[in-house]
Design an enzyme around this catalytic site. Structure first.
Site, PDB file in Angstrom:
ATOM      1  N   GLU A 294     100.911  83.404 144.462  1.00 46.17           N
ATOM      2  CA  GLU A 294     100.228  82.750 143.395  1.00 46.17           C
ATOM      3  C   GLU A 294      98.889  83.156 143.567  1.00 46.17           C
ATOM      4  O   GLU A 294      98.168  83.394 144.490  1.00 46.17           O
ATOM      5  CB  GLU A 294     100.301  80.935 143.508  1.00 46.17           C
ATOM      6  CG  GLU A 294      98.662  80.562 142.567  1.00 46.17           C
ATOM      7  CD  GLU A 294      99.859  81.126 140.648  1.00 46.17           C
ATOM      8  OE1 GLU A 294     100.546  80.579 140.426  1.00 46.17           O
ATOM      9  OE2 GLU A 294      99.005  81.433 140.222  1.00 46.17           O
TER      10      GLU A 294
ATOM     11  N   ASP B 126      99.434  89.431 145.138  1.00 49.69           N
ATOM     12  CA  ASP B 126      99.823  89.553 144.321  1.00 49.69           C
ATOM     13  C   ASP B 126     101.364  89.786 143.989  1.00 49.69           C
ATOM     14  O   ASP B 126     101.469  90.579 145.646  1.00 49.69           O
ATOM     15  CB  ASP B 126     100.083  91.112 142.975  1.00 49.69           C
ATOM     16  CG  ASP B 126     100.302  91.531 142.375  1.00 49.69           C
ATOM     17  OD1 ASP B 126     101.556  91.146 142.161  1.00 49.69           O
ATOM     18  OD2 ASP B 126      99.946  92.485 141.677  1.00 49.69           O
TER      19      ASP B 126
ATOM     20  N   ASP C 293     104.508  84.115 133.134  1.00 50.65           N
ATOM     21  CA  ASP C 293     103.405  83.902 132.608  1.00 50.65           C
ATOM     22  C   ASP C 293     104.533  84.439 130.527  1.00 50.65           C
ATOM     23  O   ASP C 293     105.032  86.238 130.934  1.00 50.65           O
ATOM     24  CB  ASP C 293     102.549  84.950 132.166  1.00 50.65           C
ATOM     25  CG  ASP C 293     101.561  84.035 133.068  1.00 50.65           C
ATOM     26  OD1 ASP C 293     101.013  82.629 132.592  1.00 50.65           O
ATOM     27  OD2 ASP C 293     101.691  84.107 134.083  1.00 50.65           O
TER      28      ASP C 293
ATOM     29  N   LYS D  90     103.000  88.768 123.274  1.00 49.84           N
ATOM     30  CA  LYS D  90     103.212  89.378 121.712  1.00 49.84           C
ATOM     31  C   LYS D  90     103.951  90.319 122.298  1.00 49.84           C
ATOM     32  O   LYS D  90     103.210  91.149 123.501  1.00 49.84           O
ATOM     33  CB  LYS D  90     101.585  90.224 121.572  1.00 49.84           C
ATOM     34  CG  LYS D  90     100.542  89.185 120.605  1.00 49.84           C
ATOM     35  CD  LYS D  90      98.602  89.704 121.389  1.00 49.84           C
ATOM     36  CE  LYS D  90      98.587  88.063 120.408  1.00 49.84           C
ATOM     37  NZ  LYS D  90      97.063  88.966 120.659  1.00 49.84           N
TER      38      LYS D  90
ATOM     39  N   ASP E  68     110.648  78.750 129.105  1.00 47.30           N
ATOM     40  CA  ASP E  68     111.073  78.452 127.515  1.00 47.30           C
ATOM     41  C   ASP E  68     110.762  78.569 126.311  1.00 47.30           C
ATOM     42  O   ASP E  68     110.279  78.649 125.464  1.00 47.30           O
ATOM     43  CB  ASP E  68     109.561  77.345 127.830  1.00 47.30           C
ATOM     44  CG  ASP E  68     108.110  77.105 127.516  1.00 47.30           C
ATOM     45  OD1 ASP E  68     108.068  78.597 127.738  1.00 47.30           O
ATOM     46  OD2 ASP E  68     107.008  77.052 127.438  1.00 47.30           O
TER      47      ASP E  68
ATOM     48  N   LYS F  36     104.862  71.223 134.640  1.00 45.20           N
ATOM     49  CA  LYS F  36     103.445  71.224 133.546  1.00 45.20           C
ATOM     50  C   LYS F  36     104.306  71.521 132.312  1.00 45.20           C
ATOM     51  O   LYS F  36     104.093  71.420 131.317  1.00 45.20           O
ATOM     52  CB  LYS F  36     102.586  71.675 134.344  1.00 45.20           C
ATOM     53  CG  LYS F  36     101.213  70.743 133.250  1.00 45.20           C
ATOM     54  CD  LYS F  36     100.197  71.718 133.854  1.00 45.20           C
ATOM     55  CE  LYS F  36      99.502  72.549 133.238  1.00 45.20           C
ATOM     56  NZ  LYS F  36      98.559  73.195 133.942  1.00 45.20           N
ATOM     57  N   PHE F  37     104.262  73.081 132.359  1.00 46.80           N
ATOM     58  CA  PHE F  37     105.002  74.130 131.648  1.00 46.80           C
ATOM     59  C   PHE F  37     105.588  73.289 130.633  1.00 46.80           C
ATOM     60  O   PHE F  37     106.113  73.802 129.692  1.00 46.80           O
ATOM     61  CB  PHE F  37     104.989  75.944 132.112  1.00 46.80           C
ATOM     62  CG  PHE F  37     103.281  75.815 132.485  1.00 46.80           C
ATOM     63  CD1 PHE F  37     102.909  77.384 130.970  1.00 46.80           C
ATOM     64  CD2 PHE F  37     102.770  75.724 133.777  1.00 46.80           C
ATOM     65  CE1 PHE F  37     101.891  77.304 131.670  1.00 46.80           C
ATOM     66  CE2 PHE F  37     101.493  76.155 133.346  1.00 46.80           C
ATOM     67  CZ  PHE F  37     101.209  76.705 132.106  1.00 46.80           C
ATOM     68  N   GLU F  38     106.901  72.799 131.859  1.00 55.32           N
ATOM     69  CA  GLU F  38     108.401  72.739 130.615  1.00 55.32           C
ATOM     70  C   GLU F  38     108.108  70.873 129.727  1.00 55.32           C
ATOM     71  O   GLU F  38     108.845  71.401 128.593  1.00 55.32           O
ATOM     72  CB  GLU F  38     109.017  72.248 131.553  1.00 55.32           C
ATOM     73  CG  GLU F  38     110.558  72.345 131.502  1.00 55.32           C
ATOM     74  CD  GLU F  38     111.547  71.765 132.457  1.00 55.32           C
ATOM     75  OE1 GLU F  38     111.464  72.109 133.650  1.00 55.32           O
ATOM     76  OE2 GLU F  38     112.742  72.037 132.238  1.00 55.32           O
TER      77      GLU F  38
HETATM   78  C1  LIG Z   1     102.808  80.074 133.038  1.00 50.26           C
HETATM   79  S1  LIG Z   1     102.202  80.068 134.573  1.00 50.26           S
HETATM   80  C2  LIG Z   1     103.830  78.790 135.698  1.00 50.26           C
HETATM   81  C3  LIG Z   1     103.169  78.535 136.876  1.00 50.26           C
HETATM   82  C4  LIG Z   1     104.071  77.048 137.288  1.00 50.26           C
HETATM   83  N1  LIG Z   1     105.694  78.108 137.602  1.00 50.26           N
HETATM   84  C5  LIG Z   1     104.929  76.488 136.551  1.00 50.26           C
HETATM   85  O1  LIG Z   1     105.726  76.817 135.615  1.00 50.26           O
HETATM   86  O2  LIG Z   1     103.904  75.107 135.847  1.00 50.26           O
HETATM   87  C6  LIG Z   1     102.342  80.903 135.553  1.00 50.26           C
HETATM   88  C7  LIG Z   1     101.993  81.320 137.296  1.00 50.26           C
HETATM   89  O3  LIG Z   1     102.286  82.688 137.227  1.00 50.26           O
HETATM   90  C8  LIG Z   1     101.013  83.471 138.451  1.00 50.26           C
HETATM   91  N2  LIG Z   1     101.346  85.080 138.583  1.00 50.26           N
HETATM   92  C9  LIG Z   1     101.637  85.826 138.017  1.00 50.26           C
HETATM   93  N3  LIG Z   1     101.544  86.554 138.065  1.00 50.26           N
HETATM   94  C10 LIG Z   1     101.497  86.809 139.378  1.00 50.26           C
HETATM   95  C11 LIG Z   1     101.715  87.885 140.197  1.00 50.26           C
HETATM   96  N4  LIG Z   1     102.050  89.051 139.627  1.00 50.26           N
HETATM   97  N5  LIG Z   1     102.089  87.351 141.737  1.00 50.26           N
HETATM   98  C12 LIG Z   1     101.655  86.268 141.812  1.00 50.26           C
HETATM   99  N6  LIG Z   1     101.224  84.887 140.982  1.00 50.26           N
HETATM  100  C13 LIG Z   1     101.609  85.605 139.963  1.00 50.26           C
HETATM  101  C14 LIG Z   1      99.980  83.356 137.284  1.00 50.26           C
HETATM  102  O4  LIG Z   1      98.576  83.160 137.979  1.00 50.26           O
HETATM  103  C15 LIG Z   1     100.367  81.852 137.016  1.00 50.26           C
HETATM  104  O5  LIG Z   1      99.871  80.670 137.864  1.00 50.26           O
END
Ligand SMILES: C[S@@+](CC[C@H](N)C(=O)[O-])C[C@H]1O[C@@H](n2cnc3c(N)ncnc32)[C@H](O)[C@@H]1O
Length: 244
Positions: free
Chosen positions: A99, A126, A149, A153, A185, A223-225
């Site tokens: 993360e 990353d 994420d 768009k 989702d 949480k997102f679900e």
């Molecule tokens: C929409 S959130 C979903 C979080 C979690 N999986 C959930 O379902 O609640 C997407 C997460 O992916 C992380 N993220 C996006 N690209 C990433 C990357 N290249 N490496 C590590 N984390 C990443 C973001 O910081 C964010 O916390």
């Protein structure tokens, strides 16, 4: 006649090869959210035991976890709630979470300590770099990507982490029979994920209907679900196994 001026600039490709320019479209925007005291303390006190560093290069999971148990990798675990629940429910499996959001890293470590979880290690970096530099090929039992994420768009779709190249990287990291499990989702993202997976070589779709699978019991609600359900969105789970 004017003398033609010699071109001094290099192509991006040449500059990249020389390490002078790195073109990178990232799947995240670094949100420097403030860490709570507890998140900061969790990192300070437990990074030594739970943290893994990109700069240490390729990891040997048998050394890192001091056992030969199967390894599950989760990319983008958010606040880590479901990752910690999964690790707690499967003590004979090793979990590695990646993360970039620091408060999420702190929250995940804090929950893991509170839950007495010792089969979980964390990268704060990353995931693209971690896959390239730290995870050996053919070593993972499962790769989890839950609610990445969606970059709604169209002009931002290039930021989506799932691409043909990404799914091929994941295939290389999985053991034969290992499963790549994604959930989203956002319907358009689900369709793109399915298209990428169906055109990738070397995977079998676990779905009997050759598209999506019902949410497996092993994946806790995130949480997102919950949010998606409140907004009336569907949720799509995809599971593909690496072919021999
Ligand atoms: C929409 S959130 C979903 C979080 C979690 N999986 C959930 O379902 O609640 C997407 C997460 O992916 C992380 N993220 C996006 N690209 C990433 C990357 N290249 N490496 C590590 N984390 C990443 C973001 O910081 C964010 O916390």
């Amino acid at each position: 006649m004017t003398e033609k001026k010699e071109k001094t600039h290099k192509t991006i490709e040449q500059a990249e090869q020389e390490g002078k320019y790195i073109r990178k479209v990232r799947s995240f925007v670094k949100r420097e959210g403030r860490l709570t005291k507890n998140q900061q303390r969790s990192i300070d006190d437990h990074w030594q035991d739970m943290g893994l560093n990109h700069s240490d290069g390729l990891i040997d999971s048998q050394v890192v976890f001091a056992n030969a148990n199967p390894v599950v990798l989760e990319i983008g675990f958010g606040m880590g709630k479901s990752l910690v629940e999964m690790a707690q429910a499967a003590p004979d499996t090793n979990f590695i979470g990646i993360e970039v959001h620091k408060p999420g890293v702190g929250a995940c470590i804090s929950s893991a300590i509170a839950a007495g979880v010792s089969n979980l290690k964390i990268f704060d970096h990353d995931a693209i770099d971690i896959l390239a530099d730290c995870i050996a090929d053919g070593t993972l039992t499962t790769v989890q990507l839950f609610f990445p994420d969606p970059w709604h768009k169209k002009k931002h779709h290039k930021r989506r982490i799932v691409s043909a190249e990404f799914v091929e990287t994941i295939r290389q990291k999985l053991k034969v029979g290992g499963v790549f499990h994604m959930a989203t989702d956002w319907e358009n993202y689900a369709e793109c994920m399915l298209a990428d997976m169906q055109s990738a070589q070397g995977y079998n779709n676990v779905s009997a209907s050759n598209d999506y699978v019902p949410r497996p019991e092993s994946r806790p609600l995130t949480k997102f679900e919950n949010r998606g359900q409140r907004l009336g969105h569907g949720v799509w789970d995809l599971q593909f196994a690496k072919k021999a």
